[in-house]
Design a protein around this motif. Structure first.
Motif, PDB file in Angstrom:
ATOM      1  N   ASP A  58       0.615  -1.275   0.127  1.00 26.08           N
ATOM      2  CA  ASP A  58      -0.053   0.298  -0.039  1.00 26.08           C
ATOM      3  C   ASP A  58       0.594   0.862   0.458  1.00 26.08           C
ATOM      4  OD1 ASP A  58      -3.018  -1.489  -0.033  1.00 26.08           O
ATOM      5  OD2 ASP A  58      -2.692  -1.483   1.852  1.00 26.08           O
ATOM      6  N   GLN A  59       1.837   0.685   0.492  1.00 21.15           N
ATOM      7  CA  GLN A  59       2.660   2.214   0.562  1.00 21.15           C
ATOM      8  C   GLN A  59       3.157   2.633  -0.561  1.00 21.15           C
ATOM      9  OE1 GLN A  59       6.674   1.406   2.665  1.00 21.15           O
ATOM     10  NE2 GLN A  59       7.086   3.704   2.277  1.00 21.15           N
ATOM     11  N   VAL A  60       3.896   1.560  -1.833  1.00 24.68           N
ATOM     12  CA  VAL A  60       4.855   1.348  -2.680  1.00 24.68           C
ATOM     13  C   VAL A  60       3.053   2.193  -3.543  1.00 24.68           C
ATOM     14  CG1 VAL A  60       5.350   0.110  -4.781  1.00 24.68           C
ATOM     15  CG2 VAL A  60       5.513  -0.471  -2.335  1.00 24.68           C
ATOM     16  N   CYS A  61       2.083   1.746  -3.400  1.00 16.33           N
ATOM     17  CA  CYS A  61       0.583   2.310  -4.419  1.00 16.33           C
ATOM     18  C   CYS A  61       0.646   3.644  -3.727  1.00 16.33           C
ATOM     19  CB  CYS A  61      -0.302   1.465  -4.137  1.00 16.33           C
ATOM     20  SG  CYS A  61      -0.510  -0.350  -4.599  1.00 16.33           S
ATOM     21  N   ALA A  62       0.829   4.747  -2.974  1.00 10.45           N
ATOM     22  CA  ALA A  62       0.566   5.673  -2.322  1.00 10.45           C
ATOM     23  C   ALA A  62       1.919   6.414  -3.475  1.00 10.45           C
ATOM     24  CB  ALA A  62       0.435   5.630  -1.134  1.00 10.45           C
ATOM     25  N   ALA A  63       3.011   6.183  -3.151  1.00  7.66           N
ATOM     26  CA  ALA A  63       4.601   6.572  -3.466  1.00  7.66           C
ATOM     27  C   ALA A  63       3.861   7.058  -5.216  1.00  7.66           C
ATOM     28  CB  ALA A  63       5.547   5.945  -3.485  1.00  7.66           C
ATOM     29  N   LEU A  64       3.497   6.099  -5.614  1.00  6.17           N
ATOM     30  CA  LEU A  64       2.513   6.294  -6.836  1.00  6.17           C
ATOM     31  C   LEU A  64       1.991   6.984  -7.331  1.00  6.17           C
ATOM     32  CD1 LEU A  64       3.721   2.181  -8.275  1.00  6.17           C
ATOM     33  CD2 LEU A  64       4.713   4.122  -8.613  1.00  6.17           C
ATOM     34  N   ASP A  65       1.474   7.059  -6.398  1.00  9.73           N
ATOM     35  CA  ASP A  65      -0.210   7.962  -6.537  1.00  9.73           C
ATOM     36  C   ASP A  65       0.138   9.525  -6.028  1.00  9.73           C
ATOM     37  OD1 ASP A  65      -3.324   8.636  -6.839  1.00  9.73           O
ATOM     38  OD2 ASP A  65      -2.611   9.266  -4.467  1.00  9.73           O
ATOM     39  N   PHE A  66       1.000   9.465  -5.242  1.00 11.71           N
ATOM     40  CA  PHE A  66       2.275  11.018  -4.893  1.00 11.71           C
ATOM     41  C   PHE A  66       2.862  11.448  -7.044  1.00 11.71           C
ATOM     42  CE2 PHE A  66       6.089  13.434  -4.886  1.00 11.71           C
ATOM     43  CZ  PHE A  66       5.403  14.058  -3.814  1.00 11.71           C
ATOM     44  N   VAL A  67       2.851   9.854  -6.894  1.00 14.99           N
ATOM     45  CA  VAL A  67       4.152  11.116  -8.362  1.00 14.99           C
ATOM     46  C   VAL A  67       2.887  10.295  -8.941  1.00 14.99           C
ATOM     47  CG1 VAL A  67       5.479  10.009 -10.227  1.00 14.99           C
ATOM     48  CG2 VAL A  67       5.928   9.095  -8.285  1.00 14.99           C
ATOM     49  N   GLU A  68       1.846  10.467  -9.681  1.00 13.95           N
ATOM     50  CA  GLU A  68       1.050  11.030 -11.074  1.00 13.95           C
ATOM     51  C   GLU A  68       0.273  12.025 -10.334  1.00 13.95           C
ATOM     52  OE1 GLU A  68      -2.510   8.487 -10.356  1.00 13.95           O
ATOM     53  OE2 GLU A  68      -1.725   6.459 -11.271  1.00 13.95           O
ATOM     54  N   GLY A  69      -0.176  12.476  -8.891  1.00 16.21           N
ATOM     55  CA  GLY A  69      -0.526  14.026  -9.046  1.00 16.21           C
ATOM     56  C   GLY A  69       0.857  15.005  -9.381  1.00 16.21           C
ATOM     57  N   VAL A  70       2.340  14.403  -9.407  1.00 21.01           N
ATOM     58  CA  VAL A  70       3.117  16.199  -9.374  1.00 21.01           C
ATOM     59  C   VAL A  70       2.756  15.773 -11.375  1.00 21.01           C
ATOM     60  CG1 VAL A  70       5.750  16.372  -9.946  1.00 21.01           C
ATOM     61  CG2 VAL A  70       4.874  14.978  -7.470  1.00 21.01           C
ATOM     62  N   CYS A  71       2.500  14.027 -11.989  1.00 18.92           N
ATOM     63  CA  CYS A  71       3.053  14.696 -13.117  1.00 18.92           C
ATOM     64  C   CYS A  71       1.788  15.242 -13.374  1.00 18.92           C
ATOM     65  CB  CYS A  71       2.658  13.350 -14.086  1.00 18.92           C
ATOM     66  SG  CYS A  71       4.600  12.499 -13.502  1.00 18.92           S
ATOM     67  N   ALA A  72       0.791  15.259 -13.204  1.00 17.08           N
ATOM     68  CA  ALA A  72      -0.421  15.699 -13.118  1.00 17.08           C
ATOM     69  C   ALA A  72      -0.821  17.400 -13.280  1.00 17.08           C
ATOM     70  CB  ALA A  72      -2.018  14.837 -12.774  1.00 17.08           C
ATOM     71  N   GLY A  73      -0.385  17.656 -11.673  1.00 18.26           N
ATOM     72  CA  GLY A  73       0.099  19.091 -11.242  1.00 18.26           C
ATOM     73  C   GLY A  73      -1.145  19.385 -10.415  1.00 18.26           C
ATOM     74  N   ASP A  74      -1.185  18.156  -9.460  1.00 20.62           N
ATOM     75  CA  ASP A  74      -2.909  18.428  -8.365  1.00 20.62           C
ATOM     76  C   ASP A  74      -1.817  17.839  -7.588  1.00 20.62           C
ATOM     77  OD1 ASP A  74      -3.223  15.434  -7.707  1.00 20.62           O
ATOM     78  OD2 ASP A  74      -4.133  15.110  -9.596  1.00 20.62           O
ATOM     79  N   SER A  75      -3.312  18.117  -6.429  1.00 17.43           N
ATOM     80  CA  SER A  75      -3.045  18.831  -5.571  1.00 17.43           C
ATOM     81  C   SER A  75      -2.085  17.253  -4.474  1.00 17.43           C
ATOM     82  CB  SER A  75      -4.090  19.005  -3.892  1.00 17.43           C
ATOM     83  OG  SER A  75      -5.152  17.575  -4.447  1.00 17.43           O
ATOM     84  N   ARG A  76      -2.418  15.860  -5.089  1.00 22.22           N
ATOM     85  CA  ARG A  76      -1.645  14.617  -4.232  1.00 22.22           C
ATOM     86  C   ARG A  76      -0.202  14.738  -5.084  1.00 22.22           C
ATOM     87  NH1 ARG A  76      -3.375  10.184  -8.873  1.00 22.22           N
ATOM     88  NH2 ARG A  76      -3.275  12.273  -9.938  1.00 22.22           N
ATOM     89  N   GLY A  77       0.183  15.650  -5.197  1.00 22.62           N
ATOM     90  CA  GLY A  77       1.930  16.205  -5.567  1.00 22.62           C
ATOM     91  C   GLY A  77       2.649  16.732  -4.596  1.00 22.62           C
ATOM     92  N   GLY A  78       1.565  17.965  -3.797  1.00 23.93           N
ATOM     93  CA  GLY A  78       1.941  18.707  -2.587  1.00 23.93           C
ATOM     94  C   GLY A  78       2.778  19.877  -3.057  1.00 23.93           C
ATOM     95  N   THR A  79       3.639  20.168  -2.888  1.00 23.40           N
ATOM     96  CA  THR A  79       4.472  21.305  -3.493  1.00 23.40           C
ATOM     97  C   THR A  79       4.779  21.301  -4.517  1.00 23.40           C
ATOM     98  OG1 THR A  79       6.287  21.343  -2.007  1.00 23.40           O
ATOM     99  CG2 THR A  79       4.404  22.480  -1.224  1.00 23.40           C
ATOM    100  N   ALA A  80       5.766  19.620  -5.039  1.00 22.41           N
ATOM    101  CA  ALA A  80       5.959  19.491  -6.348  1.00 22.41           C
ATOM    102  C   ALA A  80       4.663  19.896  -7.316  1.00 22.41           C
ATOM    103  CB  ALA A  80       7.012  18.491  -6.446  1.00 22.41           C
ATOM    104  N   ALA A  81       3.722  19.583  -7.549  1.00 23.76           N
ATOM    105  CA  ALA A  81       2.683  19.548  -8.198  1.00 23.76           C
ATOM    106  C   ALA A  81       2.623  20.829  -8.828  1.00 23.76           C
ATOM    107  CB  ALA A  81       1.556  19.210  -8.212  1.00 23.76           C
ATOM    108  N   THR A  82       2.970  22.125  -8.270  1.00 29.47           N
ATOM    109  CA  THR A  82       2.827  23.532  -8.074  1.00 29.47           C
ATOM    110  C   THR A  82       4.088  24.161  -9.082  1.00 29.47           C
ATOM    111  OG1 THR A  82       4.267  24.467  -5.890  1.00 29.47           O
ATOM    112  CG2 THR A  82       2.059  24.185  -6.064  1.00 29.47           C
ATOM    113  N   LYS A  83       5.283  23.361  -9.504  1.00 33.20           N
ATOM    114  CA  LYS A  83       6.305  23.961 -10.105  1.00 33.20           C
ATOM    115  C   LYS A  83       6.400  23.285 -12.026  1.00 33.20           C
ATOM    116  CE  LYS A  83       8.666  24.771  -6.223  1.00 33.20           C
ATOM    117  NZ  LYS A  83       8.627  25.824  -6.126  1.00 33.20           N
TER     118      LYS A  83
END
Length: 126
Positions: A58-83
């Motif tokens: 589940d931790q691995v899937c959560a990390a992959l979901d974070f990567v999706e958020g960074v790529c999409a530029g949405d809130s799942r990617g935290g501050t990295a997604a705003t760049k």
């Protein structure tokens, strides 16, 4: 046919970095000229559990979901997604000491970045 250059990294699940063993779980592809940044991943729970029985899948899937958020530029990617997109790819390709690590950066040429991503994940992740 337009030929576009792109860069990609393979995302690796590295349960125990001290053993330097890993399984490929995803691919991040960046094509600057078309402003394309996306990830495709597969989290085969049975395969990961067989590889590392104590791994929190589940931790691995959560990390992959974070990567999706960074790529999409949405809130799942935290501050990295705003760049800007190039900085987001730079963030994702930078080695980190977590269970999910990027491999080296590779390049390629394609007419369709999304199709190249599908091909890479099929070939490199399975």
């Amino acid at each position: 046919m337009t030929r576009l250059s792109y860069q990609y990294v393979v995302l690796r699940c590295v349960p125990r970095p001290d053993r330097e063993e890993f399984l490929n779980v995803g691919v991040v592809l960046y094509c600057q000229s078309t402003e394309f940044l996306d990830v495709a991943w597969r989290c085969d729970r049975d395969r990961l559990s067989s590889f590392a029985p104590s791994l929190d899948v589940d931790q691995v899937c959560a990390a992959l979901d974070f990567v999706e958020g960074v790529c999409a530029g949405d809130s799942r990617g935290g501050t990295a997604a705003t760049k800007p997109m190039g900085q987001r790819f730079g963030f994702l390709r930078a080695p980190k000491s977590t269970v999910l690590q990027p491999g080296p950066v590779h390049g390629g040429i394609t007419a369709e970045p999304a199709r190249a991503l599908e091909h890479l994940v099929e070939r490199l992740v399975g």
